[in-house]
Design an enzyme around this catalytic site. Sequence first.
Site, PDB file in Angstrom:
ATOM      1  N   ASP A  50       0.831  -1.192   0.000  1.00  0.00           N
ATOM      2  CA  ASP A  50       0.000   0.000   0.000  1.00  0.00           C
ATOM      3  C   ASP A  50       0.878   1.260   0.000  1.00  0.00           C
ATOM      4  OD1 ASP A  50      -2.081   1.908   0.576  1.00  0.00           O
ATOM      5  OD2 ASP A  50      -3.226   0.280   1.491  1.00  0.00           O
ATOM      6  N   THR A  78      -6.916   3.493  -1.871  1.00  0.00           N
ATOM      7  CA  THR A  78      -6.681   2.084  -1.550  1.00  0.00           C
ATOM      8  C   THR A  78      -7.703   1.155  -2.180  1.00  0.00           C
ATOM      9  OG1 THR A  78      -5.585   2.641   0.526  1.00  0.00           O
ATOM     10  CG2 THR A  78      -6.516   0.427   0.346  1.00  0.00           C
ATOM     11  N   ASN A  88     -12.582   5.237  -1.955  1.00  0.00           N
ATOM     12  CA  ASN A  88     -12.757   4.546  -0.670  1.00  0.00           C
ATOM     13  C   ASN A  88     -14.168   4.762  -0.125  1.00  0.00           C
ATOM     14  OD1 ASN A  88     -10.136   3.574  -0.638  1.00  0.00           O
ATOM     15  ND2 ASN A  88      -9.364   5.197   0.713  1.00  0.00           N
ATOM     16  N   LYS A 122      -5.817  -4.196   6.044  1.00  0.00           N
ATOM     17  CA  LYS A 122      -7.067  -3.458   5.815  1.00  0.00           C
ATOM     18  C   LYS A 122      -8.108  -4.402   5.232  1.00  0.00           C
ATOM     19  CE  LYS A 122      -4.734   0.905   4.584  1.00  0.00           C
ATOM     20  NZ  LYS A 122      -4.612   1.952   3.540  1.00  0.00           N
ATOM     21  N   ASP A 123      -9.351  -4.254   5.672  1.00  0.00           N
ATOM     22  CA  ASP A 123     -10.412  -5.103   5.120  1.00  0.00           C
ATOM     23  C   ASP A 123     -10.616  -4.849   3.636  1.00  0.00           C
ATOM     24  OD1 ASP A 123     -11.640  -2.590   5.403  1.00  0.00           O
ATOM     25  OD2 ASP A 123     -13.220  -3.298   6.749  1.00  0.00           O
ATOM     26  N   HIS A 143       0.940   8.265   5.580  1.00  0.00           N
ATOM     27  CA  HIS A 143      -0.075   9.202   6.053  1.00  0.00           C
ATOM     28  C   HIS A 143       0.360   9.894   7.349  1.00  0.00           C
ATOM     29  CE1 HIS A 143      -3.240   8.533   3.193  1.00  0.00           C
ATOM     30  NE2 HIS A 143      -3.286   7.226   3.419  1.00  0.00           N
ATOM     31  N   HIS A 188      -2.659  10.760  -0.615  1.00  0.00           N
ATOM     32  CA  HIS A 188      -2.588  10.468  -2.050  1.00  0.00           C
ATOM     33  C   HIS A 188      -3.972  10.729  -2.615  1.00  0.00           C
ATOM     34  CE1 HIS A 188      -4.505   6.782  -0.615  1.00  0.00           C
ATOM     35  NE2 HIS A 188      -3.560   6.787   0.324  1.00  0.00           N
TER      36      HIS A 188
END
Length: 556
Positions: free
Chosen positions: A48, A87, A108, A169-170, A301, A487
């Site tokens: 990621d 993402t 997202n 992350k899910d 981040h 981003h």
Amino acid sequence: MTFARKAAALLAAVAMPAVPALAQDTSAPVSKTVPDGAPRLVVAIAIDQFSSDIFAQYRQRFTGGLARLTQGAVFPSGYQSHAATETCPGHSTILTGNRPAHTGIIANYWIDQSVTVGRTKVYCAEDVSKRVAGSGDYVASVGSLLVPTLGDWMKRANPEALNIAVSGKDRAALMMGGHDIDQVYWWKGDKFVTLAGREIGPKAAAQNAEIASTLAKGAAAYPLPAWCARADRAVRAGDVTVGTGHFAMKAGDAEAFRVSPRLDRATLDLAVKLVDEEKLGKDAVPDVLAVSLSVTDFVGHATGTEGAEMCIQLTQLDLALGDFFASLDKRGIDYAVVLTADHGGFDIPERLDEQALEQADRVKKSVSDKALSDVLGKRFGLAADGLILADGASGDYWVRKDVAPGLKGKIVDDAKAVLEANPQVEAVLTAAEIAATPMPTRSPEVWTMAERARASYNPLHSGDFVVFLKRGIVPIATPGPGYIATHGSPWDYDRRVPILFWRKGMTGFEQPSAVETVDIAPSLAALIGLKIPEGSFDGRCLDLDGGPGNTCGAAK
């Protein structure tokens, strides 16, 4: 020479050391001979926020797993070619072979004003039908993904194929795994969890127990590689100071565990355990293991891309990947790997300004949906509250649903004019303009802004207009702890990502010309001899032989 297919058994994960060592080549010796037939296991890895810029910057420093992958087929200019470089959209392209326009994952989050329970903002990996009034939580789901993943196709071809996904992350695990996942896990709170209604398997429970032990004890800071010293300096961003963090962890601090190299290693350790539990790669039917490593994004981040924190993270990630591949080697599994990213990233403007990028800045609140609502509400005599809706200061914007259709068009036109006059805005495109743009077919590095937006546009979820900020404008007006850089732009620092393929004994080569992440799924399908109906992919098959052969022949 063919390339990918099922397989892999991995190693029982070892407990993480309190003070991890610096990266080194821990890989077992690898045969130079290509095994007969296709590999038994496809391992698809997403890092990621691993931009092509970061890959190039650190490439000479890699000595572990990432160094190994550079000996295979290297495409340093891969593209998440769409504009919505986040993402969920990015992960949705990797194993579907489709752009967000077709996956339906345009961001997202998006606004759905037909939602009757809770907020109108919809998370890309939630089941809205299972919302509970007053609850701040959600039920994770892959329901918004409109197309199959490689794992879905494999299981359609043969139900004995196994499809496993794991991530920090899910949304990453679900978008890579798809609709028919045998096991799927992601990090939540202080442990790995799975879909509602499923039980945690014994290997995942064992991994959670190891994590609990580490959390109970805490952990010392990671050592700083000598070559990271130039990055180890404090930079102020609003009320936050970053640049000198070394990831020390107090006992019980699950958040410090999450935003540190420890989570990536735990994710890879869990992947190893699942390979053993499911006996991946142990029969003639291809399996797929999707692993998304989230910490580079968390660090990006929280601290930006150029501090000591990122230097340590990438060093430790390289080491953890080396251990992961070594564990597969020790099991004698014939596996093929592809590694890429969901999007790139951009450093904090406060540091970029010191590095001669004077135009780097934070977005002004005048670009926000609230500011726009205030201006247009007064102009049209409408209630300003929620007249314009958005999730952030760039990307998709929506007009409130109670506005009459004829007036809505005028509001969109005026919003476009107001925003285009803003010195921080590069372009504003209406939904009608985007929909009228043909889906791009040329090389992604020369796409217009309209073409980049078209690759992200899906009428089910997209907004009434899209706002693109100028290059170097970070869409975070006020930096705060954990969120000072991001981003999501249409610029190449967010679009360009490396794509690396590797298999034991394959002939390595490097192709600098642009390719796309949507090319990964058709390439892997061809490499394992999986027949997919024509027209199922936006991408094309990439020949991975590096010689006169043609691995894409299986797709024809």
